[in-house]
Scaffold this motif. Structure first.
Motif, PDB file in Angstrom:
ATOM      1  N   SER A  28       0.825  -1.080  -0.125  1.00  0.00           N
ATOM      2  CA  SER A  28       0.060   0.067  -0.034  1.00  0.00           C
ATOM      3  C   SER A  28       0.764   1.306  -0.076  1.00  0.00           C
ATOM      4  CB  SER A  28      -0.836  -0.097   1.220  1.00  0.00           C
ATOM      5  OG  SER A  28      -1.593   1.122   1.307  1.00  0.00           O
ATOM      6  N   GLN A  29       2.030   1.190   1.242  1.00  0.00           N
ATOM      7  CA  GLN A  29       2.789   2.478   1.199  1.00  0.00           C
ATOM      8  C   GLN A  29       3.473   2.670  -0.323  1.00  0.00           C
ATOM      9  OE1 GLN A  29       2.228   4.448   3.535  1.00  0.00           O
ATOM     10  NE2 GLN A  29       3.889   6.079   2.528  1.00  0.00           N
ATOM     11  N   CYS A  30       4.242   1.849  -0.744  1.00  0.00           N
ATOM     12  CA  CYS A  30       4.797   1.631  -2.201  1.00  0.00           C
ATOM     13  C   CYS A  30       4.078   2.368  -3.303  1.00  0.00           C
ATOM     14  CB  CYS A  30       5.325   0.253  -2.642  1.00  0.00           C
ATOM     15  SG  CYS A  30       6.212   0.241  -3.972  1.00  0.00           S
ATOM     16  N   LEU A  31       2.844   1.664  -3.413  1.00  0.00           N
ATOM     17  CA  LEU A  31       1.952   2.363  -4.272  1.00  0.00           C
ATOM     18  C   LEU A  31       1.368   3.746  -4.082  1.00  0.00           C
ATOM     19  CD1 LEU A  31      -0.573  -0.766  -4.636  1.00  0.00           C
ATOM     20  CD2 LEU A  31       0.851  -0.116  -6.487  1.00  0.00           C
ATOM     21  N   LYS A  32       1.215   3.999  -2.953  1.00  0.00           N
ATOM     22  CA  LYS A  32       0.715   5.429  -2.634  1.00  0.00           C
ATOM     23  C   LYS A  32       2.027   6.343  -3.104  1.00  0.00           C
ATOM     24  CE  LYS A  32      -0.810   4.622   1.427  1.00  0.00           C
ATOM     25  NZ  LYS A  32      -1.563   4.692   2.931  1.00  0.00           N
ATOM     26  N   GLU A  33       3.218   6.097  -2.356  1.00  0.00           N
ATOM     27  CA  GLU A  33       4.291   7.071  -2.681  1.00  0.00           C
ATOM     28  C   GLU A  33       4.676   7.008  -4.206  1.00  0.00           C
ATOM     29  OE1 GLU A  33       7.450   5.431  -0.105  1.00  0.00           O
ATOM     30  OE2 GLU A  33       6.332   5.861   1.651  1.00  0.00           O
ATOM     31  N   ASN A  34       4.888   6.081  -4.766  1.00  0.00           N
ATOM     32  CA  ASN A  34       5.347   5.996  -6.059  1.00  0.00           C
ATOM     33  C   ASN A  34       4.254   6.498  -7.131  1.00  0.00           C
ATOM     34  OD1 ASN A  34       7.803   4.853  -5.590  1.00  0.00           O
ATOM     35  ND2 ASN A  34       6.976   2.834  -5.567  1.00  0.00           N
ATOM     36  N   ALA A  35       2.863   6.296  -7.002  1.00  0.00           N
ATOM     37  CA  ALA A  35       1.962   7.126  -7.628  1.00  0.00           C
ATOM     38  C   ALA A  35       2.016   8.391  -7.656  1.00  0.00           C
ATOM     39  CB  ALA A  35       0.564   6.346  -7.330  1.00  0.00           C
ATOM     40  N   LYS A  36       2.039   8.996  -6.270  1.00  0.00           N
ATOM     41  CA  LYS A  36       1.978  10.206  -6.276  1.00  0.00           C
ATOM     42  C   LYS A  36       3.351  11.059  -6.952  1.00  0.00           C
ATOM     43  CE  LYS A  36       0.110  12.430  -2.573  1.00  0.00           C
ATOM     44  NZ  LYS A  36      -0.251  12.965  -1.285  1.00  0.00           N
ATOM     45  N   VAL A  37       4.706  10.432  -7.042  1.00  0.00           N
ATOM     46  CA  VAL A  37       5.724  10.716  -7.804  1.00  0.00           C
ATOM     47  C   VAL A  37       5.338  10.774  -9.148  1.00  0.00           C
ATOM     48  CG1 VAL A  37       7.926  10.409  -8.646  1.00  0.00           C
ATOM     49  CG2 VAL A  37       7.439  10.144  -6.033  1.00  0.00           C
ATOM     50  N   GLU A  38       4.524   9.640  -9.576  1.00  0.00           N
ATOM     51  CA  GLU A  38       4.446   9.617 -11.192  1.00  0.00           C
ATOM     52  C   GLU A  38       3.362  10.677 -11.427  1.00  0.00           C
ATOM     53  OE1 GLU A  38       2.770   5.745 -13.843  1.00  0.00           O
ATOM     54  OE2 GLU A  38       2.623   5.646 -11.579  1.00  0.00           O
ATOM     55  N   VAL A  39       2.556  11.001 -10.572  1.00  0.00           N
ATOM     56  CA  VAL A  39       1.301  11.849 -10.947  1.00  0.00           C
ATOM     57  C   VAL A  39       1.964  13.379 -11.076  1.00  0.00           C
ATOM     58  CG1 VAL A  39      -0.944  13.000 -10.219  1.00  0.00           C
ATOM     59  CG2 VAL A  39      -0.724  10.601 -10.219  1.00  0.00           C
ATOM     60  N   ARG A  40       3.032  13.795 -10.141  1.00  0.00           N
ATOM     61  CA  ARG A  40       3.388  15.000 -10.318  1.00  0.00           C
ATOM     62  C   ARG A  40       4.280  15.156 -11.558  1.00  0.00           C
ATOM     63  NH1 ARG A  40       6.200  13.748  -5.523  1.00  0.00           N
ATOM     64  NH2 ARG A  40       4.561  13.960  -3.765  1.00  0.00           N
ATOM     65  N   ARG A  41       4.629  13.868 -12.232  1.00  0.00           N
ATOM     66  CA  ARG A  41       5.273  14.207 -13.541  1.00  0.00           C
ATOM     67  C   ARG A  41       4.421  14.239 -14.718  1.00  0.00           C
ATOM     68  NH1 ARG A  41       9.564   9.440 -12.040  1.00  0.00           N
ATOM     69  NH2 ARG A  41      10.896  10.608 -10.758  1.00  0.00           N
ATOM     70  N   MET A  42       3.053  14.206 -14.261  1.00  0.00           N
ATOM     71  CA  MET A  42       2.084  14.161 -15.435  1.00  0.00           C
ATOM     72  C   MET A  42       1.662  15.896 -15.469  1.00  0.00           C
ATOM     73  SD  MET A  42      -0.407  11.030 -14.869  1.00  0.00           S
ATOM     74  CE  MET A  42      -0.030   9.372 -14.925  1.00  0.00           C
ATOM     75  N   TRP A  71       1.314  19.255 -18.248  1.00  0.00           N
ATOM     76  CA  TRP A  71       1.039  19.335 -19.838  1.00  0.00           C
ATOM     77  C   TRP A  71       2.259  19.777 -20.477  1.00  0.00           C
ATOM     78  CZ3 TRP A  71      -3.099  17.870 -22.049  1.00  0.00           C
ATOM     79  CH2 TRP A  71      -4.228  17.972 -21.441  1.00  0.00           C
ATOM     80  N   ASP A  72       3.060  20.392 -19.678  1.00  0.00           N
ATOM     81  CA  ASP A  72       4.596  20.704 -20.561  1.00  0.00           C
ATOM     82  C   ASP A  72       5.203  19.122 -20.715  1.00  0.00           C
ATOM     83  OD1 ASP A  72       4.269  23.368 -20.232  1.00  0.00           O
ATOM     84  OD2 ASP A  72       5.583  23.343 -18.361  1.00  0.00           O
ATOM     85  N   ASN A  73       4.899  18.195 -19.958  1.00  0.00           N
ATOM     86  CA  ASN A  73       5.736  16.848 -20.347  1.00  0.00           C
ATOM     87  C   ASN A  73       4.898  16.071 -21.505  1.00  0.00           C
ATOM     88  OD1 ASN A  73       7.553  17.202 -18.262  1.00  0.00           O
ATOM     89  ND2 ASN A  73       6.582  15.985 -16.810  1.00  0.00           N
ATOM     90  N   VAL A  74       3.592  16.335 -21.549  1.00  0.00           N
ATOM     91  CA  VAL A  74       2.904  15.839 -22.550  1.00  0.00           C
ATOM     92  C   VAL A  74       3.420  16.591 -23.589  1.00  0.00           C
ATOM     93  CG1 VAL A  74       0.586  15.492 -23.515  1.00  0.00           C
ATOM     94  CG2 VAL A  74       0.995  15.094 -21.367  1.00  0.00           C
ATOM     95  N   ALA A  75       3.196  17.953 -23.948  1.00  0.00           N
ATOM     96  CA  ALA A  75       3.596  18.519 -25.042  1.00  0.00           C
ATOM     97  C   ALA A  75       5.220  18.186 -25.510  1.00  0.00           C
ATOM     98  CB  ALA A  75       3.741  20.088 -24.875  1.00  0.00           C
ATOM     99  N   GLN A  76       5.942  18.079 -24.585  1.00  0.00           N
ATOM    100  CA  GLN A  76       7.377  17.759 -25.009  1.00  0.00           C
ATOM    101  C   GLN A  76       7.380  16.094 -25.574  1.00  0.00           C
ATOM    102  OE1 GLN A  76       9.671  19.680 -24.751  1.00  0.00           O
ATOM    103  NE2 GLN A  76      11.313  18.489 -25.462  1.00  0.00           N
ATOM    104  N   LYS A  77       6.751  15.425 -25.051  1.00  0.00           N
ATOM    105  CA  LYS A  77       6.487  14.058 -25.570  1.00  0.00           C
ATOM    106  C   LYS A  77       6.006  14.037 -27.094  1.00  0.00           C
ATOM    107  CE  LYS A  77       6.060  11.482 -21.453  1.00  0.00           C
ATOM    108  NZ  LYS A  77       5.555  10.602 -20.580  1.00  0.00           N
TER     109      LYS A  77
END
Length: 159
Positions: free
Chosen positions: A126-140, A142-148
């Motif tokens: 549970s903790q691993c999913l929560k921590e890693n998902a938060k980091v992942e979401v922070r990287r989502m 519009w600038d990153n999408v536009a760059q891709k």
């Protein structure tokens, strides 16, 4: 999008642990948590958001999107922001971009139940999913999408 609430309720009935809160936003009024204090489901519209939403996510140990089809599934990102681990239907569009969650076939009620139980029983998961998902979401962003997108266009131009 199509939610498969009956299949999810079958999964929940197959187990009896933790607080599982099922909700569908923008679809009507929220139904209170059921009498046993363990399971709740219902609807939450825009007007009821804010504090009620925080309250609901604070009660949840896991967030499940059991959709038969879901164009994206912003509620998964919302749950992550509220520090709730997520289980997604493989049919939800967000499952294509979100890695730090558990994914299931919407029709496989036993696997949904197994994944819910795993999150409830294994605090480290549970903790691993929560921590890693938060980091992942922070990287989502519009600038990153536009760059891709620009990167794809650039590769195509350079062919």
């Amino acid at each position: 999008s199509q939610k498969e609430i009956n299949l999810t309720m079958t999964s929940i009935e197959a187990m009896a642990a933790g607080n599982v809160v099922l909700g569908y936003k923008n679809s009507g009024g929220f139904l209170d948590i059921l009498d046993n204090g363990k399971f709740g489901y219902g609807f939450l519209n825009e007007e009821e958001g804010g504090e009620k939403l925080k309250e609901i996510y604070a009660m949840a140990d896991v967030f499940v999107i059991p959709s038969v089809s879901e164009p994206f599934g912003l509620t998964a990102l919302e749950a992550i922001q509220y520090n709730v681990p997520v289980i997604l239907s493989k049919n939800a569009g967000v499952s294509e971009v979100l890695k730090n969650c558990l994914k299931v076939d919407f029709w496989d009620t036993h696997e949904i139940a197994n994944k819910i139980i795993s999150i409830l029983d294994f605090g480290s998961l549970s903790q691993c999913l929560k921590e890693n998902a938060k980091v992942e979401v922070r990287r989502m962003t519009w600038d990153n999408v536009a760059q891709k997108c620009m990167s794809v266009y650039q590769r195509l131009i350079n062919r």
